[in-house]
Design a protein around this motif. Sequence first.
Motif, PDB file in Angstrom:
ATOM      1  N   GLY A   1       0.878  -1.264   0.215  1.00  0.00           N
ATOM      2  CA  GLY A   1      -0.118  -0.071  -0.158  1.00  0.00           C
ATOM      3  C   GLY A   1       0.795   1.264   0.037  1.00  0.00           C
ATOM      4  N   VAL A   2       2.165   1.103  -0.383  1.00  0.00           N
ATOM      5  CA  VAL A   2       3.086   2.391   0.024  1.00  0.00           C
ATOM      6  C   VAL A   2       3.659   2.894  -1.596  1.00  0.00           C
ATOM      7  CG1 VAL A   2       5.349   2.928   0.941  1.00  0.00           C
ATOM      8  CG2 VAL A   2       3.816   1.636   2.082  1.00  0.00           C
ATOM      9  N   VAL A   3       3.901   3.944  -1.702  1.00  0.00           N
ATOM     10  CA  VAL A   3       4.737   4.625  -2.737  1.00  0.00           C
ATOM     11  C   VAL A   3       5.731   5.276  -2.025  1.00  0.00           C
ATOM     12  CG1 VAL A   3       4.665   6.507  -4.493  1.00  0.00           C
ATOM     13  CG2 VAL A   3       2.644   4.809  -4.377  1.00  0.00           C
ATOM     14  N   ASN A   4       7.044   5.103  -2.690  1.00  0.00           N
ATOM     15  CA  ASN A   4       8.237   5.748  -2.389  1.00  0.00           C
ATOM     16  C   ASN A   4       8.731   6.715  -2.986  1.00  0.00           C
ATOM     17  OD1 ASN A   4       8.781   3.875  -0.011  1.00  0.00           O
ATOM     18  ND2 ASN A   4       9.473   2.313  -1.451  1.00  0.00           N
ATOM     19  N   LEU A   5       9.391   7.727  -2.547  1.00  0.00           N
ATOM     20  CA  LEU A   5       9.863   8.881  -3.236  1.00  0.00           C
ATOM     21  C   LEU A   5      11.231   8.961  -2.726  1.00  0.00           C
ATOM     22  CD1 LEU A   5       6.909  11.847  -2.870  1.00  0.00           C
ATOM     23  CD2 LEU A   5       7.608  10.179  -4.741  1.00  0.00           C
ATOM     24  N   TYR A   6      12.170   8.671  -3.653  1.00  0.00           N
ATOM     25  CA  TYR A   6      13.816   8.894  -3.256  1.00  0.00           C
ATOM     26  C   TYR A   6      14.251  10.121  -3.785  1.00  0.00           C
ATOM     27  CZ  TYR A   6      18.550   7.950  -4.224  1.00  0.00           C
ATOM     28  OH  TYR A   6      20.101   8.036  -4.243  1.00  0.00           O
ATOM     29  N   ASN A   7      15.112  10.613  -3.072  1.00  0.00           N
ATOM     30  CA  ASN A   7      15.867  11.801  -3.398  1.00  0.00           C
ATOM     31  C   ASN A   7      17.299  11.396  -3.549  1.00  0.00           C
ATOM     32  OD1 ASN A   7      16.659  14.636  -3.730  1.00  0.00           O
ATOM     33  ND2 ASN A   7      17.412  14.599  -1.634  1.00  0.00           N
ATOM     34  N   HIS A   8      17.762  11.955  -4.707  1.00  0.00           N
ATOM     35  CA  HIS A   8      19.103  11.449  -4.905  1.00  0.00           C
ATOM     36  C   HIS A   8      20.222  12.410  -4.084  1.00  0.00           C
ATOM     37  CE1 HIS A   8      22.625   9.804  -6.711  1.00  0.00           C
ATOM     38  NE2 HIS A   8      23.253  10.970  -7.552  1.00  0.00           N
ATOM     39  N   VAL A   9      20.326  13.444  -4.191  1.00  0.00           N
ATOM     40  CA  VAL A   9      21.469  14.321  -3.804  1.00  0.00           C
ATOM     41  C   VAL A   9      20.850  15.461  -2.977  1.00  0.00           C
ATOM     42  CG1 VAL A   9      23.605  13.394  -4.831  1.00  0.00           C
ATOM     43  CG2 VAL A   9      22.317  15.329  -5.434  1.00  0.00           C
ATOM     44  N   GLY A  10      21.543  16.211  -2.122  1.00  0.00           N
ATOM     45  CA  GLY A  10      21.139  17.529  -1.476  1.00  0.00           C
ATOM     46  C   GLY A  10      19.982  17.283  -0.563  1.00  0.00           C
ATOM     47  N   ASN A  11      19.533  18.504  -0.064  1.00  0.00           N
ATOM     48  CA  ASN A  11      18.136  18.485   0.792  1.00  0.00           C
ATOM     49  C   ASN A  11      17.058  19.229  -0.014  1.00  0.00           C
ATOM     50  OD1 ASN A  11      19.465  17.317   3.055  1.00  0.00           O
ATOM     51  ND2 ASN A  11      20.586  19.360   3.590  1.00  0.00           N
ATOM     52  N   VAL A  12      16.006  18.793   0.051  1.00  0.00           N
ATOM     53  CA  VAL A  12      14.639  19.234  -0.507  1.00  0.00           C
ATOM     54  C   VAL A  12      13.462  19.016   0.050  1.00  0.00           C
ATOM     55  CG1 VAL A  12      14.509  17.330  -2.044  1.00  0.00           C
ATOM     56  CG2 VAL A  12      13.631  19.587  -2.847  1.00  0.00           C
ATOM     57  N   HIS A  13      12.639  19.901   0.049  1.00  0.00           N
ATOM     58  CA  HIS A  13      11.350  19.664   0.502  1.00  0.00           C
ATOM     59  C   HIS A  13      10.264  19.101  -0.568  1.00  0.00           C
ATOM     60  CE1 HIS A  13      11.416  21.800   4.662  1.00  0.00           C
ATOM     61  NE2 HIS A  13      11.761  22.382   4.239  1.00  0.00           N
ATOM     62  N   LEU A  14       9.630  17.975  -0.063  1.00  0.00           N
ATOM     63  CA  LEU A  14       8.561  17.560  -1.096  1.00  0.00           C
ATOM     64  C   LEU A  14       7.353  17.698  -0.654  1.00  0.00           C
ATOM     65  CD1 LEU A  14      10.633  14.099  -1.542  1.00  0.00           C
ATOM     66  CD2 LEU A  14      10.678  15.726  -2.891  1.00  0.00           C
ATOM     67  N   VAL A  15       6.390  18.194  -1.798  1.00  0.00           N
ATOM     68  CA  VAL A  15       4.998  18.228  -1.798  1.00  0.00           C
ATOM     69  C   VAL A  15       4.403  17.228  -2.782  1.00  0.00           C
ATOM     70  CG1 VAL A  15       3.187  19.940  -1.695  1.00  0.00           C
ATOM     71  CG2 VAL A  15       5.182  20.443  -0.960  1.00  0.00           C
ATOM     72  N   ALA A  16       3.277  16.555  -2.165  1.00  0.00           N
ATOM     73  CA  ALA A  16       2.511  15.879  -3.318  1.00  0.00           C
ATOM     74  C   ALA A  16       0.878  15.689  -3.241  1.00  0.00           C
ATOM     75  CB  ALA A  16       2.836  14.138  -3.228  1.00  0.00           C
ATOM     76  N   ASP A  17       0.466  16.342  -4.212  1.00  0.00           N
ATOM     77  CA  ASP A  17      -1.128  16.474  -4.514  1.00  0.00           C
ATOM     78  C   ASP A  17      -1.589  15.395  -5.086  1.00  0.00           C
ATOM     79  OD1 ASP A  17      -0.900  18.877  -2.735  1.00  0.00           O
ATOM     80  OD2 ASP A  17      -0.889  19.967  -4.716  1.00  0.00           O
ATOM     81  N   LEU A  18      -2.505  14.449  -4.572  1.00  0.00           N
ATOM     82  CA  LEU A  18      -3.254  13.223  -5.111  1.00  0.00           C
ATOM     83  C   LEU A  18      -4.160  14.045  -6.090  1.00  0.00           C
ATOM     84  CD1 LEU A  18      -3.175  10.251  -5.531  1.00  0.00           C
ATOM     85  CD2 LEU A  18      -5.131  10.386  -3.497  1.00  0.00           C
ATOM     86  N   GLN A  19      -4.270  13.476  -7.399  1.00  0.00           N
ATOM     87  CA  GLN A  19      -5.386  14.085  -8.267  1.00  0.00           C
ATOM     88  C   GLN A  19      -6.285  12.669  -8.697  1.00  0.00           C
ATOM     89  OE1 GLN A  19      -4.041  15.508 -12.111  1.00  0.00           O
ATOM     90  NE2 GLN A  19      -5.529  16.965 -12.072  1.00  0.00           N
TER      91      GLN A  19
END
Length: 413
Positions: A134-152
């Motif tokens: 039941g999971v979706v993963n979001l991988y970030n490669h390098v550096g720091n970043v804020h992530l936002v996701a909106d389900l459509q």
Amino acid sequence: MRASRAAAFAALMLAAGTVLPAAPTAAAATSQVGPASTWFSISNYRILDTREGKNAPVGAVGPDSVTRLDITKILHGITPNAVVMNVTAVDATANSFITAFPGGRPMPTVSNLNATPNHKVTTNRVTVQVGADGVVNLYNHVGNVHLVADLQGYYTDRYSGSEGNAFVVGEPTRLLDTRTTVGGHPGKLVGGPAGVINLDVSPAQVPTDNLVVQATVTEPTESAHLSMYPAGQSPWSTSDLNFDPGQTVTNVSYAYTTGDHRLALYTNSGQAHVVVDFLGSFQRRTADSGTAGLFIPTDPARVLDTREGLGAPAAKAGPGSTTRVKVTGLNGVPETVAAVVLNLTGTNADEDGHVTAYRAGAARPSTSSLNYTGNEDTGAMTVVPVSTDGYIELYNPHGSVDLVADVQGYYSS
């Protein structure tokens, strides 16, 4: 149609970003193909925001990190086969890429979003299979970043007695170009409610209020966002595109219109030209509907990388070139499909440009699928009809650019 739970979902504001893997970092030994699914759309619903601690700890995600989104929990017990999200990277500290992939599966060698410190906010639409957990993963490669996701919306089997919606492939058609008179609204879109454009999409000749369109913003005067929603409503608090002054940005959207087929376009600040291209529509299924237009999610798979000679010769796509790409018969995709959902990325470009993706052998449409930026990695999700022998074509009218294409699923023929 919208899912019956849509009214319970609150919608807030959005933002986005990525860089590009050049060689496999992890590979799935066996491709996992999901079941044939129908589409259920919802009003854009924020499911992740690391700036506020929504469904993740407060704080930017770090290098080589994975953010888990428990979709089943977010949807109150529903486990869809795949989801469509607008993913946004905010305040990236390094050039990086974001990869979305199913929970419980190895991370594939693909990218969905390219983040850069050059832009505070970068957005891209993402279609991704949901893991068995039941999971979706979001991988970030390098550096720091804020992530936002909106389900459509999401793809699943029958839900609450409804058969859902099937995709109907359209002929790519330009519905609006404010640089011209196409669409009947010449002149830049002006920020604020008074500047809203109500676009008549009936020239697409689709008897539905659920369209798939590719939207492009160009020549904006300020950092702002574009929202598309049914005409007559108040502007939605989520965005389809985020952009900086002078930037050209493209994103696909599963847009709603009113019963009289009008789509509202709103920007919150400044002025910008807007282009809208029709790609297809979703139409309601019945119990006796056939199997055409069902979505089958797959493990994300790279089918083209001109940097390495994957799927095409190892050479940049030059000005006026057409790259023919095989997209079927690989990674669980059968030889015959109606269309593929893919992420198209331009990298190592010597100047700004655009790419048109279309069915191989068809007349080339006057639309764009990706607008890339010189010396940046630029990605955009799109939906492309496929020829009977399994090919699409990518036309690059000017400049030289390396092209990368990652297939995320397909629609049955």
